[in-house]
Design an enzyme around this catalytic site. Structure first.
Site, PDB file in Angstrom:
ATOM      1  N   GLY A  35      62.496  61.683  88.264  1.00 37.16           N
ATOM      2  CA  GLY A  35      63.504  62.165  87.325  1.00 37.16           C
ATOM      3  C   GLY A  35      64.313  63.319  87.894  1.00 37.16           C
ATOM      4  O   GLY A  35      63.778  64.191  88.571  1.00 37.16           O
ATOM      5  N   ARG A  80      63.052  55.618  91.110  1.00 38.76           N
ATOM      6  CA  ARG A  80      61.619  55.350  91.049  1.00 38.76           C
ATOM      7  C   ARG A  80      61.412  54.007  91.736  1.00 38.76           C
ATOM      8  O   ARG A  80      62.050  53.028  91.380  1.00 38.76           O
ATOM      9  CB  ARG A  80      61.121  55.335  89.602  1.00 38.76           C
ATOM     10  CG  ARG A  80      61.137  56.707  88.959  1.00 38.76           C
ATOM     11  CD  ARG A  80      60.482  56.676  87.584  1.00 38.76           C
ATOM     12  NE  ARG A  80      60.339  58.028  87.053  1.00 38.76           N
ATOM     13  CZ  ARG A  80      61.247  58.649  86.324  1.00 38.76           C
ATOM     14  NH1 ARG A  80      62.384  58.031  86.048  1.00 38.76           N
ATOM     15  NH2 ARG A  80      61.048  59.873  85.877  1.00 38.76           N
ATOM     16  N   ASP A 105      54.898  65.131  90.221  1.00 33.94           N
ATOM     17  CA  ASP A 105      53.554  64.718  90.616  1.00 33.94           C
ATOM     18  C   ASP A 105      53.547  63.341  91.276  1.00 33.94           C
ATOM     19  O   ASP A 105      52.903  63.141  92.311  1.00 33.94           O
ATOM     20  CB  ASP A 105      52.646  64.720  89.377  1.00 33.94           C
ATOM     21  CG  ASP A 105      51.215  64.350  89.712  1.00 33.94           C
ATOM     22  OD1 ASP A 105      50.550  65.145  90.402  1.00 33.94           O
ATOM     23  OD2 ASP A 105      50.762  63.274  89.294  1.00 33.94           O
ATOM     24  N   ASP A 163      54.653  69.832  85.171  1.00 28.80           N
ATOM     25  CA  ASP A 163      53.254  69.421  85.092  1.00 28.80           C
ATOM     26  C   ASP A 163      52.576  69.336  86.463  1.00 28.80           C
ATOM     27  O   ASP A 163      51.668  68.528  86.672  1.00 28.80           O
ATOM     28  CB  ASP A 163      53.128  68.081  84.372  1.00 28.80           C
ATOM     29  CG  ASP A 163      53.936  66.971  85.043  1.00 28.80           C
ATOM     30  OD1 ASP A 163      54.698  67.258  85.996  1.00 28.80           O
ATOM     31  OD2 ASP A 163      53.813  65.810  84.608  1.00 28.80           O
ATOM     32  N   ARG A 177      56.766  63.600  78.908  1.00 29.95           N
ATOM     33  CA  ARG A 177      55.716  62.582  79.067  1.00 29.95           C
ATOM     34  C   ARG A 177      54.434  63.040  78.362  1.00 29.95           C
ATOM     35  O   ARG A 177      54.458  63.311  77.177  1.00 29.95           O
ATOM     36  CB  ARG A 177      55.462  62.276  80.545  1.00 29.95           C
ATOM     37  CG  ARG A 177      56.686  61.719  81.280  1.00 29.95           C
ATOM     38  CD  ARG A 177      56.338  61.326  82.704  1.00 29.95           C
ATOM     39  NE  ARG A 177      55.786  62.457  83.455  1.00 29.95           N
ATOM     40  CZ  ARG A 177      55.289  62.356  84.686  1.00 29.95           C
ATOM     41  NH1 ARG A 177      55.234  61.187  85.282  1.00 29.95           N
ATOM     42  NH2 ARG A 177      54.838  63.435  85.301  1.00 29.95           N
TER      43      ARG A 177
END
Length: 321
Positions: A10, A71, A102, A129, A171
Protein backbone atom coordinates in the site's frame (compact mmCIF):
# COMPACT_ATOMS: atom_id res chain seq x y z
CA UNK A 1 27.78 1.67 -6.37
CA UNK A 2 24.41 1.25 -8.12
CA UNK A 3 21.40 1.29 -5.80
CA UNK A 4 17.78 0.70 -6.80
CA UNK A 5 14.68 1.72 -4.87
CA UNK A 6 11.17 0.30 -4.99
CA UNK A 7 7.94 0.91 -3.09
CA UNK A 8 5.88 -2.14 -2.26
CA UNK A 9 2.37 -2.80 -0.96
CA UNK A 10 0.00 0.00 0.00
CA UNK A 11 1.15 3.52 -0.81
CA UNK A 12 1.58 6.07 1.96
CA UNK A 13 2.12 9.79 1.96
CA UNK A 14 5.80 10.63 2.45
CA UNK A 15 7.08 7.97 0.06
CA UNK A 16 7.80 10.65 -2.53
CA UNK A 17 9.79 12.64 0.02
CA UNK A 18 11.93 9.56 0.66
CA UNK A 19 12.32 8.98 -3.09
CA UNK A 20 13.47 12.56 -3.62
CA UNK A 21 16.01 12.22 -0.81
CA UNK A 22 17.15 8.89 -2.25
CA UNK A 23 18.08 10.44 -5.57
CA UNK A 24 19.68 13.62 -4.25
CA UNK A 25 21.63 12.03 -1.40
CA UNK A 26 22.78 9.17 -3.64
CA UNK A 27 24.48 11.64 -5.95
CA UNK A 28 26.03 13.41 -2.96
CA UNK A 29 27.56 10.09 -1.91
CA UNK A 30 28.67 9.22 -5.47
CA UNK A 31 26.15 6.39 -5.77
CA UNK A 32 24.13 5.84 -8.93
CA UNK A 33 20.38 5.74 -8.14
CA UNK A 34 17.88 3.59 -10.04
CA UNK A 35 14.09 3.40 -9.89
CA UNK A 36 12.16 0.12 -9.97
CA UNK A 37 8.66 0.95 -11.17
CA UNK A 38 5.52 -0.91 -10.02
CA UNK A 39 7.03 -2.57 -6.96
CA UNK A 40 7.78 -6.29 -6.96
CA UNK A 41 5.77 -6.75 -10.16
CA UNK A 42 8.00 -4.21 -11.87
CA UNK A 43 11.11 -5.94 -10.57
CA UNK A 44 9.91 -9.19 -12.13
CA UNK A 45 9.18 -7.39 -15.42
CA UNK A 46 12.46 -5.48 -15.48
CA UNK A 47 11.02 -1.97 -15.13
CA UNK A 48 14.31 -0.51 -13.93
CA UNK A 49 15.55 2.94 -14.93
CA UNK A 50 18.41 5.20 -13.90
CA UNK A 51 17.08 8.17 -11.91
CA UNK A 52 18.08 11.82 -12.13
CA UNK A 53 17.22 15.15 -10.51
CA UNK A 54 14.51 15.87 -13.06
CA UNK A 55 12.61 12.74 -12.00
CA UNK A 56 12.12 14.06 -8.47
CA UNK A 57 11.44 17.68 -9.29
CA UNK A 58 8.34 18.99 -7.48
CA UNK A 59 7.33 15.67 -5.89
CA UNK A 60 7.92 16.50 -2.22
CA UNK A 61 4.37 17.85 -1.74
CA UNK A 62 2.64 14.93 -3.47
CA UNK A 63 1.14 11.90 -1.75
CA UNK A 64 1.47 8.40 -3.14
CA UNK A 65 4.59 7.20 -4.93
CA UNK A 66 5.81 8.38 -8.34
CA UNK A 67 7.43 5.00 -8.97
CA UNK A 68 4.10 3.30 -8.21
CA UNK A 69 3.53 0.15 -6.21
CA UNK A 70 1.90 -3.28 -6.40
CA UNK A 71 1.05 -6.47 -4.58
CA UNK A 72 2.54 -9.43 -6.40
CA UNK A 73 1.16 -12.97 -6.40
CA UNK A 74 3.87 -13.98 -8.84
CA UNK A 75 6.52 -13.22 -6.21
CA UNK A 76 5.51 -16.39 -4.33
CA UNK A 77 6.85 -18.43 -7.27
CA UNK A 78 10.64 -18.87 -7.16
CA UNK A 79 10.80 -18.80 -10.94
CA UNK A 80 9.67 -15.16 -10.92
CA UNK A 81 12.00 -14.23 -8.05
CA UNK A 82 14.86 -15.63 -10.11
CA UNK A 83 13.70 -13.49 -13.02
CA UNK A 84 13.73 -10.44 -10.72
CA UNK A 85 17.29 -11.25 -9.67
CA UNK A 86 18.40 -11.59 -13.29
CA UNK A 87 16.89 -8.19 -14.07
CA UNK A 88 18.96 -6.62 -11.29
CA UNK A 89 22.11 -8.31 -12.60
CA UNK A 90 21.44 -7.02 -16.13
CA UNK A 91 21.55 -3.48 -14.76
CA UNK A 92 24.50 -4.30 -12.47
CA UNK A 93 22.48 -3.21 -9.42
CA UNK A 94 24.55 -3.67 -6.25
CA UNK A 95 21.89 -3.13 -3.56
CA UNK A 96 18.20 -2.49 -2.94
CA UNK A 97 16.23 -0.06 -0.80
CA UNK A 98 12.61 -1.00 -0.24
CA UNK A 99 9.82 1.11 1.26
CA UNK A 100 6.92 -0.96 2.52
CA UNK A 101 5.24 -2.81 5.34
CA UNK A 102 5.40 -6.19 7.00
CA UNK A 103 4.48 -8.16 3.86
CA UNK A 104 7.09 -6.35 1.81
CA UNK A 105 9.80 -7.10 4.37
CA UNK A 106 8.88 -10.79 4.42
CA UNK A 107 9.11 -10.86 0.63
CA UNK A 108 12.50 -9.16 0.87
CA UNK A 109 13.67 -11.73 3.43
CA UNK A 110 12.97 -14.63 1.05
CA UNK A 111 14.72 -12.82 -1.81
CA UNK A 112 17.81 -12.12 0.27
CA UNK A 113 18.12 -15.70 1.46
CA UNK A 114 18.02 -16.93 -2.13
CA UNK A 115 20.17 -14.37 -3.95
CA UNK A 116 22.08 -12.37 -1.30
CA UNK A 117 21.31 -8.94 -2.79
CA UNK A 118 22.27 -6.39 -0.08
CA UNK A 119 19.33 -4.29 1.10
CA UNK A 120 17.99 -1.72 3.52
CA UNK A 121 14.27 -1.62 4.39
CA UNK A 122 12.31 1.46 5.47
CA UNK A 123 8.89 1.13 7.16
CA UNK A 124 6.25 2.85 5.05
CA UNK A 125 2.68 1.94 5.91
CA UNK A 126 -0.24 3.83 7.43
CA UNK A 127 -1.08 0.66 9.39
CA UNK A 128 2.07 1.28 11.47
CA UNK A 129 2.21 -2.43 12.33
CA UNK A 130 5.95 -3.12 12.04
CA UNK A 131 7.34 -4.85 15.15
CA UNK A 132 10.02 -2.99 17.15
CA UNK A 133 9.15 0.22 15.32
CA UNK A 134 7.02 3.14 16.52
CA UNK A 135 6.77 5.22 13.35
CA UNK A 136 6.27 4.33 9.70
CA UNK A 137 6.26 6.75 6.78
CA UNK A 138 2.66 7.80 6.12
CA UNK A 139 1.32 7.57 9.68
CA UNK A 140 1.35 11.24 10.65
CA UNK A 141 -0.29 12.32 7.40
CA UNK A 142 -2.97 9.63 7.75
CA UNK A 143 -3.69 10.73 11.32
CA UNK A 144 -4.06 14.33 10.16
CA UNK A 145 -6.42 13.30 7.35
CA UNK A 146 -8.54 11.47 9.92
CA UNK A 147 -8.39 14.47 12.28
CA UNK A 148 -9.66 16.78 9.55
CA UNK A 149 -12.50 14.40 8.68
CA UNK A 150 -13.53 14.00 12.32
CA UNK A 151 -13.53 17.77 12.83
CA UNK A 152 -15.93 18.14 9.90
CA UNK A 153 -18.13 15.25 11.01
CA UNK A 154 -18.35 16.71 14.52
CA UNK A 155 -20.05 19.80 13.09
CA UNK A 156 -22.88 17.71 11.63
CA UNK A 157 -23.08 15.34 14.61
CA UNK A 158 -23.54 18.22 17.03
CA UNK A 159 -25.98 20.06 14.76
CA UNK A 160 -28.31 17.05 14.40
CA UNK A 161 -27.66 15.34 17.77
CA UNK A 162 -26.51 12.18 16.06
CA UNK A 163 -24.05 9.39 16.65
CA UNK A 164 -21.41 8.97 13.93
CA UNK A 165 -19.53 5.71 13.55
CA UNK A 166 -16.26 6.46 11.78
CA UNK A 167 -14.32 3.51 10.35
CA UNK A 168 -10.55 3.80 9.98
CA UNK A 169 -8.15 1.64 7.99
CA UNK A 170 -5.36 -0.51 9.41
CA UNK A 171 -6.27 -4.13 8.53
CA UNK A 172 -5.88 -6.06 11.80
CA UNK A 173 -4.01 -3.22 13.50
CA UNK A 174 -5.94 -0.62 15.50
CA UNK A 175 -3.23 2.04 15.67
CA UNK A 176 -5.00 4.68 13.57
CA UNK A 177 -8.29 4.19 15.41
CA UNK A 178 -6.63 4.25 18.83
CA UNK A 179 -4.58 7.40 18.33
CA UNK A 180 -7.39 9.18 16.48
CA UNK A 181 -9.95 8.42 19.18
CA UNK A 182 -7.70 9.79 21.91
CA UNK A 183 -6.47 12.86 20.06
CA UNK A 184 -9.90 13.83 18.72
CA UNK A 185 -11.96 13.34 21.86
CA UNK A 186 -14.12 10.46 20.63
CA UNK A 187 -16.60 8.78 22.97
CA UNK A 188 -15.93 5.24 21.71
CA UNK A 189 -12.89 3.38 20.36
CA UNK A 190 -13.02 -0.21 19.15
CA UNK A 191 -9.85 -1.97 17.95
CA UNK A 192 -9.01 -5.60 17.16
CA UNK A 193 -6.36 -5.83 19.88
CA UNK A 194 -8.70 -5.13 22.82
CA UNK A 195 -12.02 -6.39 24.11
CA UNK A 196 -14.88 -3.97 24.81
CA UNK A 197 -17.95 -3.85 27.04
CA UNK A 198 -21.04 -2.37 25.40
CA UNK A 199 -23.14 -2.75 28.56
CA UNK A 200 -20.80 -0.46 30.47
CA UNK A 201 -20.66 1.99 27.59
CA UNK A 202 -24.46 2.06 27.46
CA UNK A 203 -24.66 2.80 31.17
CA UNK A 204 -22.05 5.54 30.81
CA UNK A 205 -23.66 7.14 27.74
CA UNK A 206 -27.15 7.26 29.25
CA UNK A 207 -25.76 9.09 32.28
CA UNK A 208 -23.90 11.52 30.04
CA UNK A 209 -27.03 12.23 28.01
CA UNK A 210 -28.84 13.22 31.22
CA UNK A 211 -25.91 15.51 31.92
CA UNK A 212 -26.12 17.27 28.56
CA UNK A 213 -24.28 15.17 25.99
CA UNK A 214 -26.11 15.43 22.66
CA UNK A 215 -23.89 13.63 20.13
CA UNK A 216 -21.38 10.77 19.94
CA UNK A 217 -18.31 10.02 17.86
CA UNK A 218 -17.32 6.35 17.70
CA UNK A 219 -14.02 5.41 16.06
CA UNK A 220 -14.03 1.79 14.89
CA UNK A 221 -11.03 0.08 13.28
CA UNK A 222 -11.89 -1.87 10.12
CA UNK A 223 -10.36 -5.02 11.63
CA UNK A 224 -13.12 -5.14 14.27
CA UNK A 225 -15.71 -5.73 11.52
CA UNK A 226 -18.47 -4.23 13.66
CA UNK A 227 -19.14 -0.87 12.01
CA UNK A 228 -22.72 -1.58 10.93
CA UNK A 229 -23.46 -3.33 14.22
CA UNK A 230 -22.30 -0.33 16.27
CA UNK A 231 -24.47 2.02 14.21
CA UNK A 232 -27.52 -0.14 14.92
CA UNK A 233 -26.52 -0.43 18.59
CA UNK A 234 -26.51 3.36 19.00
CA UNK A 235 -30.00 3.56 17.54
CA UNK A 236 -31.39 0.57 19.45
CA UNK A 237 -29.69 0.95 22.84
CA UNK A 238 -28.84 4.65 23.11
CA UNK A 239 -31.73 6.06 21.10
CA UNK A 240 -29.60 8.24 18.82
CA UNK A 241 -30.05 8.47 15.07
CA UNK A 242 -26.74 7.24 13.63
CA UNK A 243 -24.64 7.50 10.50
CA UNK A 244 -21.58 5.62 9.22
CA UNK A 245 -18.56 7.27 7.62
CA UNK A 246 -15.99 4.92 6.12
CA UNK A 247 -12.88 7.01 5.52
CA UNK A 248 -11.26 4.41 3.29
CA UNK A 249 -8.40 5.28 1.00
CA UNK A 250 -8.43 9.02 1.62
CA UNK A 251 -6.30 8.10 4.66
CA UNK A 252 -3.45 7.08 2.36
CA UNK A 253 -3.34 10.24 0.30
CA UNK A 254 -2.73 13.94 0.75
CA UNK A 255 0.32 16.17 0.97
CA UNK A 256 2.75 14.85 3.61
CA UNK A 257 2.88 16.80 6.87
CA UNK A 258 6.03 18.55 8.08
CA UNK A 259 6.79 15.73 10.52
CA UNK A 260 6.27 13.20 7.73
CA UNK A 261 8.72 14.98 5.46
CA UNK A 262 11.34 15.25 8.18
CA UNK A 263 11.04 11.59 9.15
CA UNK A 264 11.19 10.43 5.53
CA UNK A 265 14.41 12.37 4.94
CA UNK A 266 15.92 10.98 8.16
CA UNK A 267 14.92 7.40 7.33
CA UNK A 268 16.45 7.61 3.86
CA UNK A 269 19.62 9.36 5.00
CA UNK A 270 20.38 6.62 7.50
CA UNK A 271 19.60 3.95 4.92
CA UNK A 272 22.06 5.37 2.39
CA UNK A 273 24.70 5.96 5.06
CA UNK A 274 24.64 2.22 5.82
CA UNK A 275 23.84 0.53 2.52
CA UNK A 276 27.48 0.06 1.53
CA UNK A 277 29.20 -1.04 4.75
CA UNK A 278 26.34 -2.11 7.03
CA UNK A 279 23.54 -3.49 4.82
CA UNK A 280 20.79 -6.06 5.34
CA UNK A 281 18.99 -4.03 7.98
CA UNK A 282 15.64 -2.33 8.57
CA UNK A 283 15.71 1.29 9.71
CA UNK A 284 13.35 1.63 12.66
CA UNK A 285 12.24 4.53 14.86
CA UNK A 286 11.88 3.87 18.57
CA UNK A 287 12.18 5.97 21.75
CA UNK A 288 12.67 9.09 19.62
CA UNK A 289 15.72 7.74 17.78
CA UNK A 290 16.52 5.74 14.67
CA UNK A 291 17.79 2.20 15.13
CA UNK A 292 19.08 -0.31 12.57
CA UNK A 293 17.65 -3.76 13.22
CA UNK A 294 18.09 -7.15 11.62
CA UNK A 295 15.18 -8.20 9.40
CA UNK A 296 14.86 -11.57 11.13
CA UNK A 297 14.51 -9.80 14.50
CA UNK A 298 11.55 -7.81 13.21
CA UNK A 299 9.87 -10.72 11.46
CA UNK A 300 10.15 -12.91 14.54
CA UNK A 301 8.82 -10.25 16.92
CA UNK A 302 5.18 -9.38 17.60
CA UNK A 303 3.90 -5.87 17.05
CA UNK A 304 2.14 -4.22 19.99
CA UNK A 305 0.27 -0.95 20.39
CA UNK A 306 1.61 1.80 22.70
CA UNK A 307 0.77 0.79 26.28
CA UNK A 308 0.17 4.34 27.46
CA UNK A 309 -2.35 4.97 24.67
CA UNK A 310 -4.16 1.72 25.46
CA UNK A 311 -4.51 2.72 29.11
CA UNK A 312 -5.90 6.13 28.20
CA UNK A 313 -8.41 4.60 25.77
CA UNK A 314 -9.81 1.88 28.06
CA UNK A 315 -12.81 3.99 29.18
CA UNK A 316 -13.67 4.47 25.48
CA UNK A 317 -13.99 0.69 25.26
CA UNK A 318 -16.05 0.30 28.40
CA UNK A 319 -13.10 -1.13 30.32
CA UNK A 320 -11.60 -0.14 33.66
CA UNK A 321 -8.83 2.41 33.31
Amino acid sequence: MKIAILTSGGDSSGMNVAIKRFVEYSYEKNFTPYFIYDGLEGLIDGKIKKANYKDVRGIICRGGTIIRSSRSKRWFDKEYRKKAYENLKKQSIDALIILGGDGSFRALNVFYKEFKIPFIGIPATIDNDIALNEYSIGVDTALNVIRSAIDDIRDTASSFSRAFVIETMGRECGYLALISAISNGAEMCLIPEMSYNLDRLKEKYLKEIKNGRNYFLAIVAEGVKKTEFIKEWFEREIGFESRITILGHIQRGGAPTTIERLRAVEFMSLALDNIENNPNKIVTFCDDKFILRNLEEIINSKYSLPKKALEIAKPLMGLDG
